[in-house]
Enzyme design. Sequence first.
Site, PDB file in Angstrom:
ATOM      1  N   TYR A 130       0.869  -1.195   0.000  1.00  0.00           N
ATOM      2  CA  TYR A 130       0.000   0.000   0.000  1.00  0.00           C
ATOM      3  C   TYR A 130       0.891   1.226   0.000  1.00  0.00           C
ATOM      4  O   TYR A 130       2.025   1.185   0.521  1.00  0.00           O
ATOM      5  CB  TYR A 130      -0.932  -0.012   1.221  1.00  0.00           C
ATOM      6  CG  TYR A 130      -1.869   1.183   1.278  1.00  0.00           C
ATOM      7  CD1 TYR A 130      -2.726   1.455   0.216  1.00  0.00           C
ATOM      8  CD2 TYR A 130      -1.884   2.037   2.376  1.00  0.00           C
ATOM      9  CE1 TYR A 130      -3.573   2.549   0.257  1.00  0.00           C
ATOM     10  CE2 TYR A 130      -2.729   3.129   2.422  1.00  0.00           C
ATOM     11  CZ  TYR A 130      -3.572   3.382   1.356  1.00  0.00           C
ATOM     12  OH  TYR A 130      -4.402   4.466   1.383  1.00  0.00           O
ATOM     13  N   TYR A 137      -3.429   4.557   9.429  1.00  0.00           N
ATOM     14  CA  TYR A 137      -2.767   3.308   9.041  1.00  0.00           C
ATOM     15  C   TYR A 137      -1.665   2.948  10.023  1.00  0.00           C
ATOM     16  O   TYR A 137      -1.157   1.834  10.024  1.00  0.00           O
ATOM     17  CB  TYR A 137      -2.233   3.457   7.623  1.00  0.00           C
ATOM     18  CG  TYR A 137      -2.096   2.167   6.851  1.00  0.00           C
ATOM     19  CD1 TYR A 137      -3.124   1.229   6.796  1.00  0.00           C
ATOM     20  CD2 TYR A 137      -0.936   1.896   6.140  1.00  0.00           C
ATOM     21  CE1 TYR A 137      -2.994   0.063   6.073  1.00  0.00           C
ATOM     22  CE2 TYR A 137      -0.788   0.729   5.409  1.00  0.00           C
ATOM     23  CZ  TYR A 137      -1.830  -0.184   5.376  1.00  0.00           C
ATOM     24  OH  TYR A 137      -1.689  -1.346   4.656  1.00  0.00           O
TER      25      TYR A 137
END
Length: 280
Positions: A153, A163
Amino acid sequence: MADGQGYGLLEGKKGLIFGALDDRSIAWRIALACQREGAEFSLSNAPVALRFGDLDELSEITGAEVFPCDVTKEDEIQELMQNVKEEHGEIDFMLHAIGMSPNVRKKKDYKELNYNWLQQTLDISSVSLHKVIRYADEADLLNDGASILALSYIGAQRIFSKYSDMNDAKALLESIARNYGSRLADRGIRVNTISQAPTKTSAGSGIKGFDGMYTFAEKLAPLGNPTADECADYCVTLFSDLTRKVTMQNLYHDGGFVTAGINEEMINDLANMYSEDEAE
């Protein structure tokens, strides 16, 4: 397209797919795409995931054998590689779609990380790639010219606050792929990572603020966010012989998000929003 008309790109190839959980997961869609293109493969996930997921259903659909494996335990990985070798002989592709962060799940702020949980994050989400490649190699499971892919990602390059330590984990994952790619190149074995856009999967939806991340990427990416099935189609090309000289790369599959600045619609929306704030 994962269950549509195929092109025979993986005819005669055999593989190992880690991380399929349910029909929303990217690894699940990749498995269907690999079957569509003519491949045979085995499936693996952690025992706890097998209890709560639907992997038996995918096994029935694809005819793939399911092998439980906790990728934090080296003895289980070694046993898995022997089982896969007995099932298929040598394999031509391997997918690493494994990631989990206790800190993210428990909404720990990055400045207050639980370091034991951080170690689990890195072990499961990153170091596991090193382990599965190592033990596949030691078991002589990988064919010359094989292709190894790991799902990453853009948090490896840019900071997405929600995140948290998965930003760090993806950066390590990509480094391991480059390192191993350089060491297996003499056998024509490719190791790459794919940086997929935010995708509406069970795992992705569990991240706090995911809807905002998804919408932001959808609006900014010129082509919009690719789906899990579109990611699966891309993976098929990287497992195939069409990409034999692509290795040690982090390949962005995000509709152009990585190189986009901002679009006119977002500029206008932001201008209107902030002008309203100033008026108040």
